[in-house]
Design a protein around this motif. Structure first.
Motif, PDB file in Angstrom:
ATOM      1  N   GLN A 176     -12.552   4.205 -12.829  1.00 19.47           N
ATOM      2  CA  GLN A 176     -11.940   5.125 -13.793  1.00 19.47           C
ATOM      3  C   GLN A 176     -10.535   4.642 -14.149  1.00 19.47           C
ATOM      4  OE1 GLN A 176     -13.618   7.467 -15.127  1.00 19.47           O
ATOM      5  NE2 GLN A 176     -15.357   7.701 -13.730  1.00 19.47           N
TER       6      GLN A 176
ATOM      7  N   LEU B 205      -8.008   7.143 -16.064  1.00 22.00           N
ATOM      8  CA  LEU B 205      -7.526   8.394 -15.493  1.00 22.00           C
ATOM      9  C   LEU B 205      -6.161   8.227 -14.850  1.00 22.00           C
ATOM     10  CD1 LEU B 205     -10.680   9.978 -13.783  1.00 22.00           C
ATOM     11  CD2 LEU B 205      -9.744  10.408 -16.051  1.00 22.00           C
ATOM     12  N   LYS B 206      -5.324   9.241 -15.015  1.00 19.84           N
ATOM     13  CA  LYS B 206      -4.054   9.261 -14.305  1.00 19.84           C
ATOM     14  C   LYS B 206      -4.320   9.504 -12.823  1.00 19.84           C
ATOM     15  CE  LYS B 206      -1.343  11.028 -18.203  1.00 19.84           C
ATOM     16  NZ  LYS B 206      -0.486  12.149 -18.701  1.00 19.84           N
ATOM     17  N   VAL B 207      -3.516   8.884 -11.983  1.00 17.18           N
ATOM     18  CA  VAL B 207      -3.678   9.010 -10.537  1.00 17.18           C
ATOM     19  C   VAL B 207      -2.646  10.005 -10.009  1.00 17.18           C
ATOM     20  CG1 VAL B 207      -3.618   7.821  -8.329  1.00 17.18           C
ATOM     21  CG2 VAL B 207      -4.580   6.678 -10.333  1.00 17.18           C
ATOM     22  N   GLN B 208      -3.106  10.953  -9.275  1.00 13.34           N
ATOM     23  CA  GLN B 208      -2.230  11.954  -8.657  1.00 13.34           C
ATOM     24  C   GLN B 208      -2.314  11.798  -7.146  1.00 13.34           C
ATOM     25  OE1 GLN B 208      -3.356  16.258  -8.461  1.00 13.34           O
ATOM     26  NE2 GLN B 208      -1.600  16.523  -9.832  1.00 13.34           N
ATOM     27  N   GLU B 209      -1.176  11.459  -6.526  1.00 16.68           N
ATOM     28  CA  GLU B 209      -1.132  11.274  -5.081  1.00 16.68           C
ATOM     29  C   GLU B 209      -0.922  12.629  -4.405  1.00 16.68           C
ATOM     30  OE1 GLU B 209      -1.635   8.569  -3.440  1.00 16.68           O
ATOM     31  OE2 GLU B 209      -1.466   6.977  -4.954  1.00 16.68           O
TER      32      GLU B 209
ATOM     33  N   ASP C 123      -7.474   7.612   3.664  1.00 13.25           N
ATOM     34  CA  ASP C 123      -7.524   7.908   2.232  1.00 13.25           C
ATOM     35  C   ASP C 123      -8.955   8.098   1.726  1.00 13.25           C
ATOM     36  OD1 ASP C 123      -4.831   7.499   2.356  1.00 13.25           O
ATOM     37  OD2 ASP C 123      -4.916   5.447   1.576  1.00 13.25           O
TER      38      ASP C 123
ATOM     39  N   GLU D 131     -10.908   9.394  -2.365  1.00 15.30           N
ATOM     40  CA  GLU D 131     -10.667   9.746  -3.763  1.00 15.30           C
ATOM     41  C   GLU D 131     -11.600  10.870  -4.185  1.00 15.30           C
ATOM     42  OE1 GLU D 131     -11.198   6.348  -6.211  1.00 15.30           O
ATOM     43  OE2 GLU D 131      -9.281   5.417  -5.669  1.00 15.30           O
ATOM     44  N   GLU D 132     -11.128  11.696  -5.101  1.00 11.79           N
ATOM     45  CA  GLU D 132     -11.984  12.684  -5.739  1.00 11.79           C
ATOM     46  C   GLU D 132     -11.500  12.892  -7.164  1.00 11.79           C
ATOM     47  OE1 GLU D 132     -11.769  16.377  -3.667  1.00 11.79           O
ATOM     48  OE2 GLU D 132      -9.728  16.819  -4.305  1.00 11.79           O
ATOM     49  N   ILE D 133     -12.444  13.156  -8.045  1.00 10.37           N
ATOM     50  CA  ILE D 133     -12.110  13.436  -9.436  1.00 10.37           C
ATOM     51  C   ILE D 133     -12.092  14.948  -9.612  1.00 10.37           C
ATOM     52  CG2 ILE D 133     -12.876  13.224 -11.829  1.00 10.37           C
ATOM     53  CD1 ILE D 133     -14.097  10.537 -11.094  1.00 10.37           C
TER      54      ILE D 133
END
Length: 503
Positions: free
Chosen positions: A97, A100-104, A132, A134-136
């Protein structure tokens, strides 16, 4: 009289179906009597003639049922199976992806839980060490009331004050931004969301706005883009080849609506739609104008009438016809005439030859000339013999008058000269599928919002469908393009700005 497609109540629909069934039985008896009388007067065998008529009706009923309830695909089941995979595939893995912007998000332990479960001593943060995943997720869209404050300045010598210039506005003094209008246009004409649904959706998200207000934004935005829309037609006609097609469109100004027609002409990278009240040859002639290239169409007679040579000389355009429409008719007739398998196999060979040919439109100079030369040479060597076998096969067939098989044969042979154009002209594709793909958005929009409420609505719809689909064809984001073109026209009225080609 209420039309069947307008019925929404199930019980009413059942009653109508029963009446139609009774009427069908009555007409069947009447047909038997008329056919017998007609055969007697002509000295024919009444029973044989009646059987022929009934077979034709059965074919028509079977085709209608297939169109209503059958699969829309025209794929045949005789394709070779795909080779087995070397290793069995276990899942496809996560899809990348990159857009998509990544939000930490860092998740710490609560203070009460920072105690070792083994010895009871306190836990300290292990710097740089995390586990770590990841999830959308979705962050709800929010509308913002942007308050623009233009700074004022005054002269130290007492001259007139100066105010920072205002940003470009969609509507002078209006409350909605250009970006908002572009978004509404994309939702309606790019993603088929009617304005009434948009009104409810935006209300759920905190924005109170009426559908009429949304329409006002679209109408104004279309006015700024009008010159760019008109320039698309010249872009289409600058191509040596254009595709043309039409489909119905409803003008919902009175009662259930009046049937209008969306006419489309397209070059390989440009689309131009126009919605008009007629489907006549005169309208087709007005659409094509003085175009002098090749026009690829289906078998609709209006195009043939519109391009006939007349007293003022030969027709400027050359008509080429679509092999996909020919194949479709034989595919429908196949269930009644197994002989169609042979012609379907031969048409498949024509398509297989085309699949290996290079494209030409995105190339320039010597590369384009080389690609066109290759296309012509391969077609002359491989496609011409196959096409001649198809023609000889068709001439040797015998089919009952009025049957689907007979109609398919007559359709192909009547259009044979136009079907052969692509064999000697390398810029012409084998079918008209390109323009049918460009009309899908209009068809989807018609299913969702049924049509247009006014003549101006048809003009705005044609404009946005044309610009959005052309931007997609050329590889530019439609939203970015609409904003860019409208902003240029607001700052300098009459500016023409077309989507950029990414090729």
């Amino acid at each position: 009289m209420t039309r069947v497609e307008q019925l929404r109540d199930l019980e009413t629909a059942k009653q109508v179906a029963a009446l139609l069934e009774a009427e069908n039985a009555r007409l069947h008896q009447r047909l038997e009597a008329l056919v017998a009388e007609n055969a007697r007067l002509k000295g024919e065998d009444a029973q044989a003639r009646l059987q022929l008529e009934l077979e034709g009706l059965k074919e028509q009923l079977a085709l209608l049922q297939k169109r209503l309830f059958g699969a829309s695909s025209e794929k045949r089941g005789d394709r070779p199976p795909k080779p087995p995979r070397a290793k069995p595939q276990r899942g496809h893995g996560p899809t990348a992806q990159p857009e998509l912007k990544v939000q930490e998000v860092l998740l710490p332990l609560d203070e009460a839980d920072r105690v070792c479960g083994l010895c009871g001593s306190g836990l300290r943060t292990w710097e740089g060490q995390t586990e770590d995943c990841e999830e959308i997720t979705v962050v709800e869209r929010s509308f913002v009331l942007r308050r623009v404050r233009r700074q004022k300045y005054r002269c130290q010598q007492g001259c007139a004050p100066v105010t920072a210039p205002a940003p470009p506005r969609l509507i002078p003094g209006g409350r909605y931004s250009l970006e908002f209008a572009v978004y509404v246009a994309l939702m309606k004409y790019g993603f088929h969301l009617p304005l009434a649904r948009q009104e409810r959706l935006y209300g759920r998200e905190g924005l109170g706005v009426e559908a009429q207000t949304l329409w006002d934004q679209l109408d104004t935005l279309a006015g700024h883009l009008q010159k760019s829309y008109e320039a698309l037609l010249a872009e289409v006609f600058s191509s040596p080849l254009i595709h043309a097609d039409e489909t119905y469109w409803l003008l919902l100004d009175k009662g259930p609506g009046t049937k209008w027609y969306a006419w489309t002409v397209a070059s390989p990278d440009t689309v131009f739609h126009r919605i008009l009240p007629s489907r006549s040859a005169a309208t087709a002639r007005a659409i094509l104008g003085d175009y002098e290239g090749v026009v690829l169409v289906d078998g609709y007679a209006a195009y043939q009438t519109a391009t006939k040579s007349g007293a003022d000389g030969p027709a400027p355009a050359t008509l080429a016809f679509c092999w996909a429409h020919v194949r479709r008719k034989f595919f429908e007739a196949k269930q009644f005439a197994p002989a169609c398998e042979e012609v379907l196999r031969l048409i498949g060979q024509l398509y297989a030859i085309e699949a290996d040919l290079p494209g030409w439109y995105a190339l320039t100079g010597e590369e384009r000339q080389a690609a066109l030369a290759q296309r012509l040479a391969v077609r002359q060597q491989q496609s011409v013999p196959v096409a001649e076998r198809i023609r000889q096969w068709a001439l040797a067939q015998r089919a009952a008058p009025g049957s689907a098989f007979r109609k398919a044969l007559e359709y192909m042979l009547k259009l044979w000269d136009g079907l052969s154009v692509y064999l000697s002209n390398p810029v012409v594709p084998i079918d008209n599928n390109h323009v049918e793909r460009q009309m899908r958005d209009m068809v989807m929009g018609r299913k969702n919002h049924y049509g247009s409420k006014s003549k101006r609505g048809t003009e705005v719809a044609a404009l946005f469908y044309s610009l959005i689909e052309t931007a997609r064809l050329r590889g530019e984001d439609p939203g970015h393009y609409l904003r860019r073109a409208a902003l240029a026209a607001i700052e300098n009225p009459g500016t023409v700005m077309l989507p950029k080609s990414q090729a």
